[in-house]
Design a protein around this motif. Structure first.
Motif, PDB file in Angstrom:
ATOM      1  N   LEU B 127       0.651  -1.174   0.097  1.00 17.57           N
ATOM      2  CA  LEU B 127      -0.028  -0.152  -0.055  1.00 17.57           C
ATOM      3  C   LEU B 127       0.980   1.176  -0.175  1.00 17.57           C
ATOM      4  N   GLY B 128       0.337   2.451  -0.526  1.00 14.28           N
ATOM      5  CA  GLY B 128       1.188   3.456  -0.455  1.00 14.28           C
ATOM      6  C   GLY B 128       0.316   4.549  -1.310  1.00 14.28           C
ATOM      7  N   PRO B 129       0.938   5.810  -1.664  1.00 15.85           N
ATOM      8  CA  PRO B 129       0.230   6.547  -2.099  1.00 15.85           C
ATOM      9  C   PRO B 129       0.064   6.341  -3.854  1.00 15.85           C
ATOM     10  N   GLY B 130      -1.352   6.175  -4.236  1.00 18.54           N
ATOM     11  CA  GLY B 130      -1.575   5.890  -5.679  1.00 18.54           C
ATOM     12  C   GLY B 130      -1.830   4.082  -5.680  1.00 18.54           C
ATOM     13  N   ARG B 131      -1.374   3.552  -4.328  1.00 27.97           N
ATOM     14  CA  ARG B 131      -1.319   1.984  -4.896  1.00 27.97           C
ATOM     15  C   ARG B 131      -2.405   1.478  -3.756  1.00 27.97           C
ATOM     16  N   VAL B 132      -3.353   0.416  -4.220  1.00 26.86           N
ATOM     17  CA  VAL B 132      -4.267  -0.061  -3.365  1.00 26.86           C
ATOM     18  C   VAL B 132      -4.366  -1.483  -3.606  1.00 26.86           C
ATOM     19  N   VAL B 133      -4.889  -2.285  -2.458  1.00 27.11           N
ATOM     20  CA  VAL B 133      -5.185  -3.651  -2.477  1.00 27.11           C
ATOM     21  C   VAL B 133      -6.608  -3.718  -2.626  1.00 27.11           C
ATOM     22  N   LEU B 134      -7.022  -4.539  -3.479  1.00 25.64           N
ATOM     23  CA  LEU B 134      -8.140  -4.841  -3.705  1.00 25.64           C
ATOM     24  C   LEU B 134      -8.910  -6.423  -3.171  1.00 25.64           C
ATOM     25  N   SER B 135      -9.884  -6.484  -2.546  1.00 25.00           N
ATOM     26  CA  SER B 135     -10.607  -7.714  -2.233  1.00 25.00           C
ATOM     27  C   SER B 135     -10.897  -8.510  -3.399  1.00 25.00           C
ATOM     28  N   ALA B 136     -10.966  -9.840  -3.150  1.00 25.86           N
ATOM     29  CA  ALA B 136     -11.217 -10.596  -4.389  1.00 25.86           C
ATOM     30  C   ALA B 136     -12.578 -10.218  -4.991  1.00 25.86           C
ATOM     31  N   LYS B 137     -13.420  -9.802  -4.196  1.00 26.46           N
ATOM     32  CA  LYS B 137     -14.809  -9.553  -4.917  1.00 26.46           C
ATOM     33  C   LYS B 137     -14.872  -8.365  -5.471  1.00 26.46           C
ATOM     34  N   ALA B 138     -13.907  -7.301  -4.809  1.00 31.89           N
ATOM     35  CA  ALA B 138     -13.694  -6.041  -5.397  1.00 31.89           C
ATOM     36  C   ALA B 138     -13.148  -6.022  -6.888  1.00 31.89           C
TER      37      ALA B 138
END
Lengths: 223, 360
Positions: B127-138
């Motif tokens: 994670l960081g500025p401009g970076r996300v972690v998606l859940s599998a459903k997302a």
């Protein structure tokens, strides 16, 4: 004596009236292997006599001894055990359980006494044979005639080898011929198996198998 | 159970009918239990799976309970919590519903913003500025994968990882940095760092009350924090009420059946009593009959519910596990036996004297 009733009195409440006397100082003794018939009209107290002897009703006064056990003071569980182990009851109507076969009607008696049904089937079959129902062991009540059902009723009463057999109007639902056959059967079984038997009936015919015939009138028992 | 087994066979039509009712009620209870658990999971799993002991909320107005919706905690609060003796970590979490879009797809997602060193998000190092972690459903609903770009509110974010099955309030979770989360809904409205709640972990004996006083928060155990989610409370309450009614109905129906059954066979009972059957013998016999019918009915109903759950679990939130199937089944049997026991107690009142002179 296997069955001894001494000065037994039984009264019932009768609304606002004085209590109704069903048994008035009745005394009766029946030895093993003897058949005593008590005759009298309806309402004379015959069924009350059987109910007291069967421990289903507690008398107001008097003493009842069944195979050496005095019934006064017994708990309901002890009375049930006495009926199970030492008293055989032949009901006026066969009162068979609709879900049981002829053999099972007898086996249930042994099961009540804690015996496994498998161990008691051969005795049940022997008794059915003795009452002339060999080959009918797997029939249910609705597959049998009235006379056959009454014979099962008698065989059931003998299943636990009782010391006393109490028989209530066994021929009331049977025709003349079948009634005579049932009474002969009862007399024979009582003698052969050494059972003290009290038979109450309003019908005086066919009582030749009885060792003694007593008359009940308004709660009073006379020879 | 000498007579009871034979009655079951002899009156099989009546018992089959009653057994079918038990099967249907058990099926309904099983499906409802699985659905309740499935909906609860979709509502709360992002909270219940947090590696935390408690959550600290902004104190609600007098007379009100804590609420995720109304809670806003400041940076000073989680810094105060981090200094509390016995507290191992105090991690701010921002929670907000935003629209996420990728390509031609737009779905509502729950954005969970966490601090830079937080270990509470899956793949938190990415994670960081401009970076996300998606859940599998997302990821599934947005039809994206690692390396793709998704738009969260006003921000374009690169998908750094797809991990976990977190859901919050029936929305798939997207994990963001707390800084990016700040920009999702409060852009320009606050200079100070803000979050929704603080996830606390501590040693045994940590004085959370003292921490609340210092930080100006109200902390509650993680499990209790679910009551701060209004949608969960209303939904779960309604479904549990329906389940409770079904249990009560099943006990009543079984009780009514055995009441009628006992009355019908009171003549047989009188004969058995006159022949010397003890009351405990008769009660055991009748209760055994009820247990047999309930067990078979419940087993069948649970089996069908399991099959149905396995089929519908792909399209509706449904949790298929022992807690949602076996526990309701055991409750059904227990309540059914209670209903039956209350009705067959009338066996004790049957007078054997009625067998003498009776015509049956």
């Amino acid at each position: 004596m296997t069955l001894a009733m001494t000065d037994v009195t039984l009264t019932y409440p009768d609304g606002d009236q004085p209590r109704l006397t069903a048994l008035d100082t009745v005394s009766l003794e029946v030895a093993a292997g003897r058949l005593v018939a008590v005759v009298g009209p309806s309402g004379s107290g015959k069924s009350s006599l059987l109910a007291v002897a069967a421990t289903l009703v507690t008398p107001d006064a008097g003493k009842v001894v069944v195979d050496g056990t005095e019934t006064a003071g017994l708990s309901p569980a002890e009375k049930a055990e006495l009926r199970r182990e030492r008293i055989g009851i032949v009901f006026q109507q066969p009162n068979l359980l609709p879900s049981l076969t002829a053999a099972e009607q007898l086996q249930v008696m042994a099961h009540l006494s804690g015996r496994r049904p498998r161990e008691t089937r051969s005795r049940a079959l022997d008794l059915l044979d003795a009452v002339g129902l060999a080959g009918k062991a797997d029939r249910r009540p609705h597959q049998l005639s009235g006379g056959q059902r009454q014979r099962i009723n008698i065989a059931r009463a003998l299943m636990n080898e009782p010391a006393v057999m109490l028989v209530d109007e066994p021929t009331s639902a049977l025709d003349h011929e079948r009634g005579a056959a049932v009474l002969d059967l009862l007399g024979g079984l009582a003698r052969e198996r050494g059972v003290a038997t009290v038979l109450v009936t309003h019908d005086r015919s066919h009582l030749k198998a009885a060792h003694a015939i007593l008359t009940m009138t308004d709660g009073i028992l006379t020879p | 159970m000498f007579v009871a087994w034979r009655d079951l066979r002899f009156a099989k039509g009546r018992f089959a009918l009653m057994g079918a009712v038990v099967v249907l009620i058990t099926l309904l209870v099983g499906l409802l239990s699985g659905l309740t658990a499935g909906l609860a999971r979709d509502n709360t799993v992002a909270i219940t799976s947090l590696p935390a002991d408690r959550l600290a909320f902004a104190p609600p107005p007098d007379g009100q309970d804590v609420s995720f919706t109304n809670s806003t905690v400041g940076e000073s609060a989680w810094r105060d919590w981090a200094k509390q003796p016995g507290v191992r970590s105090a991690e701010p979490i921002g929670i907000r519903t935003v629209n996420g879009s990728a390509g031609d797809r737009t779905v509502a997602v729950a954005a969970f913003g966490v601090g830079p060193a937080a270990k509470i998000a899956p793949e938190s190092g990415k994670l960081g500025p401009g970076r996300v972690v998606l859940s599998a459903k997302a990821a599934d609903e947005l039809n994206t994968g690692v390396g793709d770009t998704v738009r969260l509110g006003p921000l374009d974010e690169k998908v750094a990882a797809v991990e976990g099955d977190a859901m919050y309030s029936h929305q798939p979770v997207v994990w963001t940095s707390l800084d990016d989360w700040q920009k999702l809904g409060h852009s320009g409205t606050s200079k100070a760092e803000q979050a929704t709640v603080i996830a606390l972990t501590g040693h045994a004996g940590a004085d959370y009350a003292a921490g609340d006083r210092v930080a100006g928060t109200r902390s509650v155990p993680l499990a209790d924090s679910l009551s701060a989610l209004a949608s969960y409370q209303a939904e779960n309450g309604s479904l549990q009420l329906m389940r409770g009614f079904l249990f009560a109905i099943s006990a009543l129906v079984v009780g009514a059946f055995f009441t009628v059954w006992t009355i019908q066979r009171s003549g047989d009972i009188a004969v058995l009593k006159a022949l010397g059957a003890s009351t405990p013998y008769l009660l055991k016999d009748a209760l055994g009959q009820a247990v047999a019918m309930l067990s078979v009915g419940t087993l069948l109903g649970t089996g069908i519910a399991t099959l149905a759950g396995a089929l519908i679990g792909r399209t509706v939130p449904f949790v298929l596990e022992s807690a949602t199937l076996l526990v309701p089944a055991l409750v059904m049997i227990t309540l059914g036996i209670t209903g039956a026991a209350l009705s067959i107690r009338r066996i004790t009142a049957v007078d054997p004297l009625t067998a003498l002179g009776s015509a049956r």
